[in-house]
Motif scaffolding. Structure first.
Motif, short mmCIF file in Angstrom:
data_model
loop_
_atom_site.label_atom_id
_atom_site.label_comp_id
_atom_site.label_asym_id
_atom_site.label_seq_id
_atom_site.Cartn_x
_atom_site.Cartn_y
_atom_site.Cartn_z
N ARG A 5 -9.48 -24.03 -51.83
CA ARG A 5 -9.57 -22.57 -51.74
C ARG A 5 -10.84 -22.06 -52.42
N MET A 6 -11.16 -22.63 -53.58
CA MET A 6 -12.37 -22.23 -54.29
C MET A 6 -13.61 -22.56 -53.48
N LEU A 7 -13.59 -23.75 -52.81
CA LEU A 7 -14.74 -24.14 -52.00
C LEU A 7 -14.89 -23.21 -50.80
N ASP A 8 -13.78 -22.86 -50.17
CA ASP A 8 -13.85 -21.95 -49.03
C ASP A 8 -14.40 -20.58 -49.45
N GLU A 9 -13.94 -20.13 -50.61
CA GLU A 9 -14.42 -18.84 -51.11
C GLU A 9 -15.91 -18.90 -51.42
N ALA A 10 -16.36 -20.01 -51.99
CA ALA A 10 -17.77 -20.16 -52.32
C ALA A 10 -18.63 -20.19 -51.06
N ASN A 11 -18.16 -20.92 -50.03
CA ASN A 11 -18.91 -20.98 -48.78
C ASN A 11 -18.97 -19.60 -48.12
N ALA A 12 -17.83 -18.87 -48.21
CA ALA A 12 -17.83 -17.52 -47.62
C ALA A 12 -18.79 -16.61 -48.35
N ARG A 47 -1.38 -29.27 -55.96
CA ARG A 47 -1.72 -27.87 -56.22
C ARG A 47 -3.17 -27.73 -56.65
N MET A 48 -3.66 -28.66 -57.45
CA MET A 48 -5.05 -28.61 -57.88
C MET A 48 -6.00 -28.84 -56.71
N GLU A 49 -5.58 -29.76 -55.81
CA GLU A 49 -6.41 -30.03 -54.62
C GLU A 49 -6.48 -28.79 -53.74
N GLU A 50 -5.34 -28.13 -53.56
CA GLU A 50 -5.31 -26.91 -52.76
C GLU A 50 -6.17 -25.82 -53.40
N LYS A 51 -6.09 -25.75 -54.71
CA LYS A 51 -6.89 -24.75 -55.42
C LYS A 51 -8.38 -25.03 -55.25
N ALA A 52 -8.76 -26.31 -55.34
CA ALA A 52 -10.16 -26.69 -55.18
C ALA A 52 -10.66 -26.35 -53.77
#
Length: 237
Positions: free
Chosen positions: A178-185, A171-176
């Motif tokens: 998701r956070m990276l994708d949001e940051a790149n976007a 779950r933490m990996e998935e969250k990380a």
């Protein structure tokens, strides 16, 4: 008989109830067996004492019976010798010994009965202890199995905890991610937009520059080379 009573009480009690109260059944069983063996040794010693009493009583009976027979024999001899007075004394002694013999026989019969009873009780208790020894081995085997099962249960609980940790990690990996994708976007949205006209102009500017450079190179070459290049250009047309 107090030893026998205590021993019998222990043997007749519900040993399983005693084990239920013990923190460690194996240690409790070992202690019970030590107590029972100590009591058995006391019963054995008392049985031997009573058996010895039986032997003494039998010896007294035999000795008294021998004296009775002896007095009778001497009385017969006195009668044969014509000494009736002596015969009467021997017979009087015989009567006294016969009365004593009756008492000794009563004593011997009681000692014999007690000896038989003690031997039977001792043998019975000894067999019961042997049975308890076999039960002790079974109980110890059950306790060892129970402890092993308990260890396995604890390991199963640890595995369940590990599975929970692995799920949390995922779950933490998935969250990380998701956070990276949001940051790149967000970074893409924050970047300055480019003008496509500028890109097209640069494209053609680069091509024109290449042509001019090639033309300059041709002019700087010797005339024969220029003629050759011009000929190649005409052929290409």
């Amino acid at each position: 008989m107090s030893i026998l009573k205590r021993f019998t009480d222990i043997m007749s009690s519900n040993i399983n109830a005693l084990l239920d109260k013990a923190e460690d059944p194996v240690k409790m069983i070992d202690q019970l067996m030590r107590n029972l063996n100590d009591d058995l040794n006391k019963v054995k010693a008392e049985t031997a004492s009573i058996m010895a009493e039986e032997t003494r009583a039998k010896r007294e009976v035999d000795e008294c019976q021998s004296d009775v027979n002896k007095m009778l024999d001497y009385a017969k001899r006195a009668v044969e010798a014509g000494n009736d007075d002596d015969a009467r004394q021997f017979l009087s002694k015989k009567a006294s010994l016969t009365e004593k013999l009756t008492a000794l026989n009563t004593k011997y019969e009681a000692a014999k009965a007690n000896s038989e009873k003690m031997k039977q009780m001792y043998n019975k208790l000894n067999m019961q202890i042997e049975e308890l020894n076999e039960r002790r081995s079974t109980i110890k085997a059950k306790m060892a199995t129970a402890k092993m099962q308990e260890r396995i249960n604890k390991m199963g609980s640890s595995i369940n905890n590990s599975a929970s940790s692995i799920d949390s990690f995922s779950r933490m990996e998935e969250k990380a991610n998701r956070m990276l994708d949001e940051a790149n976007a967000m970074a893409e949205l924050n970047s300055k937009p480019t003008d496509r006209i500028d890109d097209l102009m640069n494209k053609y500017n680069t091509n024109n520059s290449s042509v001019e450079d090639e033309l300059a190179a041709l002019k700087s070459a010797n005339s024969s080379a220029i003629e050759d290049e011009l000929a190649k250009l005409k052929e290409n047309k």
